[in-house]
Design an enzyme around this catalytic site. Structure first.
Site, PDB file in Angstrom:
ATOM      1  N   GLU A 268      44.533  44.084  26.809  1.00  0.00           N
ATOM      2  CA  GLU A 268      44.896  44.300  28.101  1.00  0.00           C
ATOM      3  C   GLU A 268      46.238  45.124  28.010  1.00  0.00           C
ATOM      4  OE1 GLU A 268      46.495  42.103  32.242  1.00  0.00           O
ATOM      5  OE2 GLU A 268      46.654  41.075  30.055  1.00  0.00           O
ATOM      6  N   LYS A 327      40.122  45.379  37.194  1.00  0.00           N
ATOM      7  CA  LYS A 327      40.504  43.879  37.490  1.00  0.00           C
ATOM      8  C   LYS A 327      40.532  43.493  39.080  1.00  0.00           C
ATOM      9  CE  LYS A 327      43.702  40.093  36.261  1.00  0.00           C
ATOM     10  NZ  LYS A 327      44.904  39.926  35.677  1.00  0.00           N
ATOM     11  N   CYS A 379      42.275  38.877  31.412  1.00  0.00           N
ATOM     12  CA  CYS A 379      43.211  37.946  31.113  1.00  0.00           C
ATOM     13  C   CYS A 379      42.865  36.928  32.001  1.00  0.00           C
ATOM     14  CB  CYS A 379      44.674  38.566  31.519  1.00  0.00           C
ATOM     15  SG  CYS A 379      46.091  37.565  31.116  1.00  0.00           S
TER      16      CYS A 379
END
Length: 501
Positions: A268, A327, A379
């Protein structure tokens, strides 16, 4: 032994201490220690304390249990706020305490409901306690965007026999069964000698879980892909400094060009800049190397759109056409600021870059790269099991890119790895994790960590990974089965609560 009746209006000190200590003692059941029997025993202690408690007292006991659990198990929140967020020590400690005190309200409400609807011991321990506890964790999964960290089911993902139920009912189904086993333990320990009758149901739950481990819910596609998961180990306090940018770019370029894998995964925000700011020749060098391997690179990088929104994105470079995942489930305060008019000035004082990410689409198709259909998550997203199954069963492989350097050398990286193991087991697919500082790992379809990089070292994890196809019951129903079972147990417990022992 003091009882609740002996102290009307007050909580006996031994009961309060037992609840607080039991909550803290639950944490060794999770990674990195992984002693999965601890939550079984500590939850049994809490259920025993709830048996004779008034609703008010049960609420307080549940809150103390939760306070002990979260203060011990999410102590890394303090590390994030103080060490890397630059919040003064007293404020960081207070914020962590208030956060854990709030999380303690969920088991507190479970305790209140259990005491309010309490029936005889069997009804309470086998129906009400497991159902209210599971519902408290499920609500914590989605309310205020959700924080299901330390759901008790995660403690059972690896060696526990209860892991066999994961592909059927997911993490909350395992929580429900764990709580049922805790209730059976309390009944088994009864002093009147009648507890022996509960040994057989306990053995049946455990034995069935063990047997279920031998079922293959998904099948290999027949396509294997050589993967390389990169862990650049860029210190968090250096990651966003302009003077460290050149070194970061060189680190990842050298790691990519050293790999012969078909699928190379960078973590990330591996590039601490917007995608349009990255040197075109740098991106082309990565893409050309991937094409030379007849594969693709997945690159974590912030992406700014011409309309002004920016996203925490993962893009593909290489043989396939460029593709992107943006995301969807953002981290409160870390990636967006809730109640901005009130909390904005406070959060603005923290050293957190890019606090106003936009959300990607709720449902995004898998990326067709390196011979696989890859479902990417970023994440914190892999904490939410029902979100991970959205691109399934089309996806053949799961990939998580993370930067948990925010939490330093704490419990968080190992706990996050355990959560990823749960997602692999729920879906019957390999989960690949590429992180900045750890835990970078390959997890197979049974939730077993096959290979991992040592934390806080620059490393690349290479492995041959098969794609998987098919549908587990959890992929088909999500949390529906667990919720239905808990709902029936709760309804039955309420209807039976007035039966005499």
């Amino acid at each position: 032994m003091p009882t609740a009746a002996a102290h009307p209006g007050q909580m006996a000190r031994w009961q309060a201490g037992a609840a607080l200590i039991a909550g803290a003692a639950t944490v060794p059941g999770f990674a990195p220690i992984g002693a999965f029997v601890f939550p079984l025993i500590t939850l049994a202690v809490l259920f025993w304390l709830w048996l004779d408690a008034t609703p008010r007292r049960a609420f307080f006991l549940g809150w103390l249990f939760g306070l002990g659990l979260f203060l011990t198990g999410t102590s890394w929140v303090y590390v994030s706020l103080h060490t890397f967020g630059a919040m003064p020590m007293p404020l960081a400690a207070l914020a962590t305490l208030l956060f854990c005190a709030f999380l303690g309200l969920f088991p507190a409400v479970a305790g209140w409901c259990t005491a309010r609807w309490r029936g005889n011991a069997s009804v309470t321990l086998l129906l009400l306690c497991p159902a209210t506890w599971m519902f408290s964790e499920w609500v914590r999964d989605w309310i205020f965007t959700g924080f299901p960290w330390l759901a008790l089911g995660y403690s059972q993902v690896d060696a526990s026999p209860l892991a066999g139920y994961v592909p059927l009912a997911g993490v909350f189904g395992i929580t429900l069964l764990l709580a049922l086993c805790s209730g059976l333990l309390v009944l088994l320990a009864r002093r009147d000698g009648a507890g022996w009758q509960y040994a057989l149901p306990l053995a049946a739950v455990v034995g069935a879980g063990f047997a279920l481990k031998f079922i293959d819910w998904t099948q290999p596609t027949g396509i294997n892909t050589r993967v390389s998961l990169l862990q650049g180990n860029v210190p968090q306090d250096m990651k966003w400094r302009p003077e460290a940018l050149a070194a970061t770019l060189k680190t990842y370029r050298d790691m990519v060009t050293a790999s012969k894998a078909q699928l190379i995964v960078m973590p990330e925000t591996a590039l601490p800049m917007f995608l349009h700011q990255a040197p075109p020749e740098y991106l082309e060098e990565l893409a050309a190397h991937a094409r030379g391997n007849k594969g693709d690179v997945l690159l974590g990088v912030p992406e700014r759109r011409p309309t002004g929104e920016y996203y925490n994105s993962v893009i593909s470079l290489g043989s396939a056409k460029p593709q992107v995942y943006r995301k969807y489930h953002l981290v409160p305060f870390g990636e967006f600021i809730p109640l901005r008019p009130i909390l904005g000035p406070i959060v603005g004082a923290l050293a957190i870059p890019l606090q106003d990410f936009s959300r990607g689409a709720e449902t995004q198709p898998p990326l067709d790269i390196a011979g696989q259909r890859v479902a990417v998550n970023v994440c914190y997203e892999d904490v939410f099991g029902e979100e991970i199954i959205r691109p399934l069963p089309q996806a053949t492989l799961l990939v998580n890119v993370s930067n948990v350097a925010w939490f330093g050398d704490s419990l968080a990286p190992a706990q996050h790895l355990q959560i990823s193991q749960m997602r692999a087991l729920e879906t019957g697919r390999y989960m690949l994790r590429a992180t900045n500082t750890g835990m970078t790992a390959v997890i197979d379809q049974r939730g077993k960590v096959l290979k991992a990089a040592p934390p806080f070292q620059q490393a690349a994890v290479e492995h041959d990974v098969p794609g998987y196809q098919g549908t587990t019951p959890f992929v088909r129903w999500g949390n529906g089965l667990a919720l239905a079972l808990a709902g029936l147990m709760l309804l039955a417990g309420i209807l039976l609560r007035k039966r005499k022992p």
